[in-house]
Write an enzyme that holds these catalytic residues in place. Structure first.
Site, PDB file in Angstrom:
ATOM      1  N   GLU A   1      43.859 -34.862 -25.528  1.00 35.08           N
ATOM      2  CA  GLU A   1      44.872 -35.067 -24.494  1.00 35.08           C
ATOM      3  C   GLU A   1      44.506 -36.256 -23.600  1.00 35.08           C
ATOM      4  O   GLU A   1      45.362 -37.048 -23.201  1.00 35.08           O
ATOM      5  CB  GLU A   1      45.018 -33.805 -23.641  1.00 35.08           C
ATOM      6  CG  GLU A   1      45.561 -32.618 -24.424  1.00 35.08           C
ATOM      7  CD  GLU A   1      45.429 -31.328 -23.628  1.00 35.08           C
ATOM      8  OE1 GLU A   1      44.443 -30.595 -23.825  1.00 35.08           O
ATOM      9  OE2 GLU A   1      46.306 -31.067 -22.789  1.00 35.08           O
TER      10      GLU A   1
ATOM     11  N   LYS B   1      41.813 -19.189 -25.306  1.00 32.99           N
ATOM     12  CA  LYS B   1      42.219 -20.592 -25.391  1.00 32.99           C
ATOM     13  C   LYS B   1      41.125 -21.512 -25.907  1.00 32.99           C
ATOM     14  O   LYS B   1      39.947 -21.315 -25.646  1.00 32.99           O
ATOM     15  CB  LYS B   1      42.668 -21.103 -24.013  1.00 32.99           C
ATOM     16  CG  LYS B   1      43.980 -20.545 -23.532  1.00 32.99           C
ATOM     17  CD  LYS B   1      45.189 -21.024 -24.309  1.00 32.99           C
ATOM     18  CE  LYS B   1      45.579 -22.436 -23.970  1.00 32.99           C
ATOM     19  NZ  LYS B   1      46.179 -22.565 -22.655  1.00 32.99           N
TER      20      LYS B   1
ATOM     21  N   SER C   1      39.544 -21.880 -21.464  1.00 34.22           N
ATOM     22  CA  SER C   1      40.322 -21.768 -20.232  1.00 34.22           C
ATOM     23  C   SER C   1      39.565 -20.873 -19.267  1.00 34.22           C
ATOM     24  O   SER C   1      38.888 -19.935 -19.684  1.00 34.22           O
ATOM     25  CB  SER C   1      41.684 -21.163 -20.561  1.00 34.22           C
ATOM     26  OG  SER C   1      42.242 -20.579 -19.407  1.00 34.22           O
TER      27      SER C   1
ATOM     28  N   HIS D   1      61.178 -37.334 -38.215  1.00 30.99           N
ATOM     29  CA  HIS D   1      61.794 -36.584 -37.104  1.00 30.99           C
ATOM     30  C   HIS D   1      60.994 -35.321 -36.780  1.00 30.99           C
ATOM     31  O   HIS D   1      61.554 -34.354 -36.267  1.00 30.99           O
ATOM     32  CB  HIS D   1      63.244 -36.197 -37.426  1.00 30.99           C
ATOM     33  CG  HIS D   1      64.074 -37.313 -37.976  1.00 30.99           C
ATOM     34  ND1 HIS D   1      64.850 -38.139 -37.193  1.00 30.99           N
ATOM     35  CD2 HIS D   1      64.211 -37.780 -39.252  1.00 30.99           C
ATOM     36  CE1 HIS D   1      65.451 -39.036 -37.950  1.00 30.99           C
ATOM     37  NE2 HIS D   1      65.067 -38.853 -39.201  1.00 30.99           N
TER      38      HIS D   1
END
Ligand code: ARG
Length: 480
Positions: A312, A305, A299, A178
Site C-alpha cells: 500500500e 488481519k 491489526s 476491465h
C-alpha cells in the site's frame, strides 16, 4: 534549522506613512523578527544542500587542478587547496564537519572551512567561478549519480521478477481486462509484463543521464570567464562528455532535474500498478499469492488481519514523486534568464522524490522475492468466467472455416446455454454444442481447458509457456 520567530501582522491596518503602535517603522512592526534574522531564515539552504557536499568537493578539486594547469593560480596554492579539500572530505565522512547556517549554503560552508584550514590561499579557489555554475554543477552531478543508482535498482527489481517468473512460466492464472476474467494466462507471463515496463523505466534514466552529461562549470556567474580556463579539462575530470556550449543555459537550466523526476514519476506509476495487484492478490477473495510476515502487518484490533502495508505504501509513493515533478515544474515556469534564487527551491523536491523512489523500489524488490503463488487458487480462477470462450470461437474458425463473427455468435450462445445449465464450457455435453452448430466434434474439448488455451497462444510475445520461457531467457541475458 534557524529558529524562525513568529511573524505577527499587527499593523496591517495602519494607514500608510504612520508608525505602528509598537513605535517601530511599519515594516519593522509587521514582523517581530529583525530583518537580518528573517533574511537568514528564508535564504539559508545548508539544511538540505549539505547533501551536495561530495559533489561540491569533487567540483572544487577539479576546478583547482584546472586553475593550476592553466596558470591562473600557483601550484603551491593548488596543493594547499587540494590538501584542505581532502581534510574537509574526511571531516564530512567522519561527521565532524561544522555545517553552519551563518554561511548559508554548502558552497560557502566549504569555502569558509577551507579558509580556517589553509588560510588566505582558500580565497583563490573561487577565481573564474560563481556559485551559479557551482550549484548547477553540484546538482547535475547529484542527479547524474542518482540516475545511475536508480537504473541499477530497477534492474535489481527486474531480476527478482524474472527469478519469480521462471518457475511460474506455466502457473495458470486468469488474464483480466476491465478486471473481468478475459483469457487464461500465466503468472510468469504476468510478472514478465512488469519486467518490460521496468526495462523502459531503467532506459529512461539511462537516456536522461546521457542528455544531462555536459559540464556547466566555467560558465561562472552567467557570461563565462575572462581567465584562460580549460572547460574541457574540468568536464573530462568530472566524467562529463563535454562542457555545456552556452554559458547562460549552463546556469539557468534545470530540465535535467525535471527529466529525472519525469522518469521517476513514470516508474512510480508502474510500481503503484504492481503494488495494487499485490494488494488485490493477497485478499482472501482473490487469494492468488501469499506474502510472509516480513511484508505484512497485523491489526491492533482484528486478530485475523494480515495487511499488505508495504504494498500500500509503495502504491502511495507516486503521490509524493509526481508532486515533486509538479512542484519543480511550477518553480521553473516563467523564470527569465539566467539564475534566479527561485532555483534554490529545486533541490528538496528532487531529494525527497528519489528518497521515496529508492525505498519503494527496495520494498517492491523484497516483496517480489517474498511472494508465493497459491497455484490451485490461480488455476481454478483461470478457468472461471468462461475464459476459454475465445478458444471455442477460434476452433470454429480453424476447424469449420467459419467467419469469426459467426463463430463469435455461436460461442455466445454456447456460453449462455452452459450458464443456464450451471456448467463450465468444457463440461457442456457435445449434444448441446451440436444443437448450436451440428458440425462441432468432440475434438473441440481439447481447446477448452485453461492449460490448452494458454499453450495455444504461441504468437511472438504470447502466453504459451515456451514463449514466456524464451522471453525470460532474453531478459536473463540482458540483466546478467
Ligand atoms: N544556494 C544557492 C542555490 O541553491 C546557490 C547559488 C546562489 N547564487 C546566487 N547568485 N545567490 O541556488
Amino acid at each position: 534549522m534557524t529558529d524562525i520567530p513568529s511573524a505577527v501582522p499587527n499593523s496591517a491596518d495602519t494607514p500608510s506613512g504612520q508608525k505602528a503602535q509598537t513605535g517601530q517603522t511599519m515594516w519593522g512592526g509587521r514582523f517581530s523578527a529583525k530583518p537580518a534574522e528573517l533574511m537568514q531564515a528564508i535564504n539559508v539552504s545548508i539544511g538540505f544542500d549539505k547533501r551536495l557536499a561530495a559533489q561540491d568537493l569533487a567540483g572544487s578539486k577539479a576546478h583547482a587542478a584546472m586553475l593550476a594547469a592553466t596558470g591562473v593560480i600557483s601550484s603551491a596554492d593548488e596543493a594547499a587547496i587540494q590538501d584542505g579539500l581532502s581534510q574537509i572530505d574526511a571531516e564530512i565522512a567522519s561527521g565532524t564537519f561544522p555545517f553552519r547556517e551563518e554561511f548559508e549554503d554548502i558552497h560557502m560552508n566549504v569555502e569558509a572551512r577551507l579558509r580556517e584550514l589553509i588560510g588566505p590561499a582558500a580565497g583563490r579557489l573561487h577565481t573564474a567561478r560563481s556559485r551559479n555554475d557551482q550549484v548547477a554543477l553540484d546538482f547535475r552531478l547529484w542527479v547524474r549519480d542518482t540516475c545511475d543508482r536508480t537504473a541499477a535498482q530497477i534492474m535489481a527489481l527486474q531480476r527478482a521478477l524474472v527469478a519469480k517468473a521462471e518457475p511460474n512460466a506455466d502457473t495458470l492464472m486468469p488474464g483480466f481486462t476491465h478486471l473481468q476474467p478475459a483469457q487464461p494466462t500465466t503468472f510468469g507471463h504476468h510478472l514478465m509484463a512488469y519486467v518490460e515496463m521496468f526495462g523502459r523505466d531503467a532506459s529512461r534514466f539511462v537516456d536522461a543521464r546521457q542528455r544531462m552529461n555536459e559540464c556547466p562549470l566555467g560558465a561562472a556567474a552567467l557570461a563565462g570567464s575572462p581567465f584562460p580556463i580549460d572547460r574541457f579539462q574540468t568536464a573530462k575530470a568530472l566524467g562529463f562528455d563535454r562542457p555545456t556550449a552556452n554559458s547562460l543555459d549552463s546556469v539557468a537550466a534545470r530540465d535535467f532535474a525535471l527529466e529525472a523526476l519525469s522518469a521517476a514519476s513514470i516508474c512510480a506509476v508502474h510500481l503503484s500498478r504492481l503494488a495494487e495487484e499485490i494488494v488485490l492478490w493477497v485478499t482472501p477473495q482473490f487469494g492468488f499469492i501469499k506474502l510472509s510476515d516480513a511484508f505484512t502487518t497485523g491489526s491492533s484490533i482484528m486478530p485475523q488481519k494480515r495487511n499488505p502495508d508495504a504494498a500500500e505504501l509503495v502504491r502511495a509513493k507516486v503521490g509524493r514523486i509526481l508532486g515533486a515533478l509538479t512542484g519543480l515544474t511550477v518553480v521553473m515556469k516563467g523564470l527569465p534568464m539566467t539564475y534566479s534564487k527561485d532555483m534554490q527551491e529545486d533541490k528538496e523536491p528532487v531529494f525527497q522524490a528519489f528518497d521515496s523512489l529508492d525505498l519503494a523500489l527496495a520494498a517492491m524488490t523484497g516483496m517480489v522475492a517474498d511472494m508465493e503463488p497459491v497455484k490451485d487458487r490461480m488455476a481454478a480462477a483461470a478457468g472461471s468466467g468462461y475464459s476459454t470462450a475465445t478458444d471455442l470461437a477460434d476452433w470454429l474458425v480453424r476447424e469449420l472455416n467459419m467467419p469469426f463473427r459467426d463463430a463469435h455468435h455461436v460461442t455466445g450462445a454456447a456460453v449462455k446455454r452452459a450458464e443456464g445449465l450451471g456448467l463450465g464450457l468444457a463440461d457442456l455435453p457435445l449434444a448441446d454444442l451440436q444443437t448450436l452448430e451440428p458440425r462441432i466434434t468432440d475434438g473441440v474439448y481439447a481447446v477448452l481447458t485453461p492449460a490448452a488455451s494458454a499453450a495455444s497462444r504461441r504468437s511472438y510475445g504470447g502466453t504459451a509457456p515456451d514463449q514466456v520461457r524464451s522471453q525470460i531467457q532474453r531478459w536473463k541475458d540482458l540483466l546478467a
